[in-house]
Design an enzyme around this catalytic site. Structure first.
Site, PDB file in Angstrom:
ATOM      1  N   VAL A 137      -2.334  -8.533 -13.080  1.00  0.00           N
ATOM      2  CA  VAL A 137      -1.516  -8.419 -14.289  1.00  0.00           C
ATOM      3  C   VAL A 137      -0.912  -7.031 -14.490  1.00  0.00           C
ATOM      4  O   VAL A 137      -0.066  -6.849 -15.361  1.00  0.00           O
ATOM      5  CB  VAL A 137      -2.297  -8.845 -15.565  1.00  0.00           C
ATOM      6  CG1 VAL A 137      -2.730 -10.293 -15.507  1.00  0.00           C
ATOM      7  CG2 VAL A 137      -3.478  -7.914 -15.838  1.00  0.00           C
ATOM      8  N   TYR A 160     -11.483   2.164 -22.654  1.00  0.00           N
ATOM      9  CA  TYR A 160     -11.587   0.752 -23.042  1.00  0.00           C
ATOM     10  C   TYR A 160     -11.319   0.597 -24.541  1.00  0.00           C
ATOM     11  O   TYR A 160     -10.529  -0.252 -24.958  1.00  0.00           O
ATOM     12  CB  TYR A 160     -12.989   0.233 -22.682  1.00  0.00           C
ATOM     13  CG  TYR A 160     -13.204  -1.234 -22.982  1.00  0.00           C
ATOM     14  CD1 TYR A 160     -12.641  -2.223 -22.174  1.00  0.00           C
ATOM     15  CD2 TYR A 160     -13.960  -1.646 -24.074  1.00  0.00           C
ATOM     16  CE1 TYR A 160     -12.837  -3.571 -22.445  1.00  0.00           C
ATOM     17  CE2 TYR A 160     -14.166  -2.988 -24.355  1.00  0.00           C
ATOM     18  CZ  TYR A 160     -13.607  -3.948 -23.535  1.00  0.00           C
ATOM     19  OH  TYR A 160     -13.793  -5.288 -23.806  1.00  0.00           O
TER      20      TYR A 160
HETATM   21  N1  LIG Z   1     -17.938  -9.602 -22.390  1.00  0.00           N
HETATM   22  C1  LIG Z   1     -17.813  -8.969 -23.541  1.00  0.00           C
HETATM   23  O1  LIG Z   1     -18.831  -8.567 -24.136  1.00  0.00           O
HETATM   24  C2  LIG Z   1     -16.452  -8.762 -24.178  1.00  0.00           C
HETATM   25  C3  LIG Z   1     -16.425  -8.252 -25.476  1.00  0.00           C
HETATM   26  C4  LIG Z   1     -15.198  -8.040 -26.090  1.00  0.00           C
HETATM   27  C5  LIG Z   1     -14.027  -8.317 -25.414  1.00  0.00           C
HETATM   28  N2  LIG Z   1     -14.074  -8.814 -24.155  1.00  0.00           N
HETATM   29  C6  LIG Z   1     -12.801  -9.048 -23.480  1.00  0.00           C
HETATM   30  O2  LIG Z   1     -12.688 -10.404 -23.095  1.00  0.00           O
HETATM   31  C7  LIG Z   1     -11.892 -10.503 -21.911  1.00  0.00           C
HETATM   32  C8  LIG Z   1     -12.662 -11.293 -20.860  1.00  0.00           C
HETATM   33  O3  LIG Z   1     -13.862 -10.619 -20.578  1.00  0.00           O
HETATM   34  P1  LIG Z   1     -15.125 -11.268 -19.839  1.00  0.00           P
HETATM   35  O4  LIG Z   1     -16.302 -10.881 -20.614  1.00  0.00           O
HETATM   36  O5  LIG Z   1     -14.858 -12.686 -19.553  1.00  0.00           O
HETATM   37  O6  LIG Z   1     -15.134 -10.374 -18.527  1.00  0.00           O
HETATM   38  P2  LIG Z   1     -15.202 -10.783 -16.987  1.00  0.00           P
HETATM   39  O7  LIG Z   1     -15.327  -9.518 -16.253  1.00  0.00           O
HETATM   40  O8  LIG Z   1     -16.219 -11.846 -16.797  1.00  0.00           O
HETATM   41  O9  LIG Z   1     -13.762 -11.431 -16.753  1.00  0.00           O
HETATM   42  C9  LIG Z   1     -12.575 -10.679 -16.696  1.00  0.00           C
HETATM   43  C10 LIG Z   1     -11.634 -11.356 -15.727  1.00  0.00           C
HETATM   44  O10 LIG Z   1     -10.398 -10.635 -15.682  1.00  0.00           O
HETATM   45  C11 LIG Z   1      -9.988 -10.561 -14.322  1.00  0.00           C
HETATM   46  N3  LIG Z   1      -9.127  -9.402 -14.107  1.00  0.00           N
HETATM   47  C12 LIG Z   1      -9.491  -8.085 -14.152  1.00  0.00           C
HETATM   48  N4  LIG Z   1      -8.450  -7.305 -13.818  1.00  0.00           N
HETATM   49  C13 LIG Z   1      -7.415  -8.136 -13.539  1.00  0.00           C
HETATM   50  C14 LIG Z   1      -6.080  -7.921 -13.137  1.00  0.00           C
HETATM   51  N5  LIG Z   1      -5.605  -6.678 -12.910  1.00  0.00           N
HETATM   52  N6  LIG Z   1      -5.288  -8.993 -12.935  1.00  0.00           N
HETATM   53  C15 LIG Z   1      -5.762 -10.243 -13.144  1.00  0.00           C
HETATM   54  N7  LIG Z   1      -7.014 -10.516 -13.542  1.00  0.00           N
HETATM   55  C16 LIG Z   1      -7.838  -9.463 -13.737  1.00  0.00           C
HETATM   56  C17 LIG Z   1     -11.277 -10.428 -13.538  1.00  0.00           C
HETATM   57  O11 LIG Z   1     -11.093 -10.771 -12.178  1.00  0.00           O
HETATM   58  C18 LIG Z   1     -12.209 -11.351 -14.295  1.00  0.00           C
HETATM   59  O12 LIG Z   1     -12.228 -12.667 -13.767  1.00  0.00           O
HETATM   60  C19 LIG Z   1     -11.584  -9.068 -21.483  1.00  0.00           C
HETATM   61  O13 LIG Z   1     -10.301  -8.707 -21.922  1.00  0.00           O
HETATM   62  C20 LIG Z   1     -12.643  -8.257 -22.217  1.00  0.00           C
HETATM   63  O14 LIG Z   1     -12.245  -6.931 -22.427  1.00  0.00           O
HETATM   64  C21 LIG Z   1     -15.263  -9.047 -23.518  1.00  0.00           C
END
Ligand SMILES: NC(=O)c1ccc[n+]([C@@H]2O[C@H](COP(=O)([O-])OP(=O)(O)OC[C@H]3O[C@@H](n4cnc5c(N)ncnc54)[C@H](O)[C@@H]3O)[C@@H](O)[C@H]2O)c1
Length: 253
Positions: A61, A153
């Protein structure tokens, strides 16, 4: 909530939250366009969810060309995009501000700000033509407060809220809604990496400490976050735009 025949585009689809959201949308009858870095992981996901009508796209992305391409391919296959879950994100290195390099900073801002911006830009253009659509951006509670050791972040998630509000204002009279979710701690790979970063080789201790700071005493399940995404995507949220929704077990209370 019925999404029969609706076209749903998800980035970060093979991650913890993306995967459970894809599962729920599929259960509710949606046609899915799934985007992530690793094509193999996408094919495994399509198999696991037993999907029939779907599009898989391996893309980074941070590249506007690649974002433009998966958005155009989704439109070419299905003729429209009803829901966009703009979800791909990275946590970056756990380090204090004085220990964070400009490369560390750039890496996180590229994915979490530029990636979200490109997604909005190209999906909004299609939704404006069709005069309908719902977009949900993945922000975080760190978009609403600071987070020790995660400055890039936290800054990036504050920016996601700025993008959400601006996108909502630019589309509010066009049948398009744009909102953000602000999860606290969710039980995914990302939290495991943060735990390990905070306490190398003692992630379990960091995990217990984090859970103690949650009034509800645990992490969210990815499925609980997916339920919020489906609500915001649905007609039940028909007057909600430019908002952000906490899902944090009471942390910010
Ligand atoms: N897990 C948490 O506690 C949490 C809390 C708040 C917000 N979030 C947000 O929720 C979203 C999903 O997080 P998650 O917990 O499922 O994390 P995760 O690491 O399990 O999943 C993130 C996904 O994004 C993909 N990704 C990363 N960089 C990329 C790129 N350049 N192009 C395409 N895909 C890419 C990864 O391959 C991965 O599959 C994120 O934006 C994260 O910041 C997560």
């Amino acid at each position: 909530m019925d999404f029969t025949g609706k076209v749903v585009l998800i980035t970060g689809a093979t991650g913890g939250i993306g995967k459970e959201t894809a599962r729920l949308f599929a259960n509710k009858g949606a046609k899915l366009a799934l985007v992530d870095l690793d094509y193999q992981a996408l094919t495994s996901l399509a198999k696991e969810l037993d999907l029939e009508d779907y599009l898989l796209y391996s893309a980074d992305v941070t590249s506007e060309d690649q974002v433009k391409s998966f958005v155009q391919q989704t439109k070419a296959k299905y003729g429209r995009i009803d829901v966009f879950f703009n979800n791909a994100g990275i946590e970056g290195k756990v380090a204090s501000i004085i220990e964070t390099t400009s490369e560390d900073l750039e890496k996180v801002l590229n994915v979490n700000i530029k990636g979200v911006f490109y997604g909005l830009k190209h999906v909004m253009a299609i939704m404006m033509e069709q005069k309908s659509g719902s977009i949900i951006n993945s922000a975080s509670i760190t978009g609403l407060r600071g987070s020790i050791g995660l400055a890039p972040y936290s800054a990036s998630k504050h920016a996601v809220l700025g993008l959400t509000k601006t996108a909502a204002l630019e589309t509010a009279n066009m049948g398009i809604r744009v909102n953000a979710i602000c999860p606290g701690y969710v039980d995914t790979q990302m939290m495991k990496k943060i735990e390990e970063g905070k306490a190398p080789n003692q992630g379990r201790i960091a995990r217990e400490k984090a859970m103690e700071s949650v009034p509800m005493g645990r992490y969210a399940l990815p499925k609980e976050v997916a339920n919020l995404v489906l609500f915001l995507a649905s007609n039940n949220a028909s007057f909600i735009t430019g908002s952000h929704y906490g899902i944090d077990g009471g942390i910010l209370a």
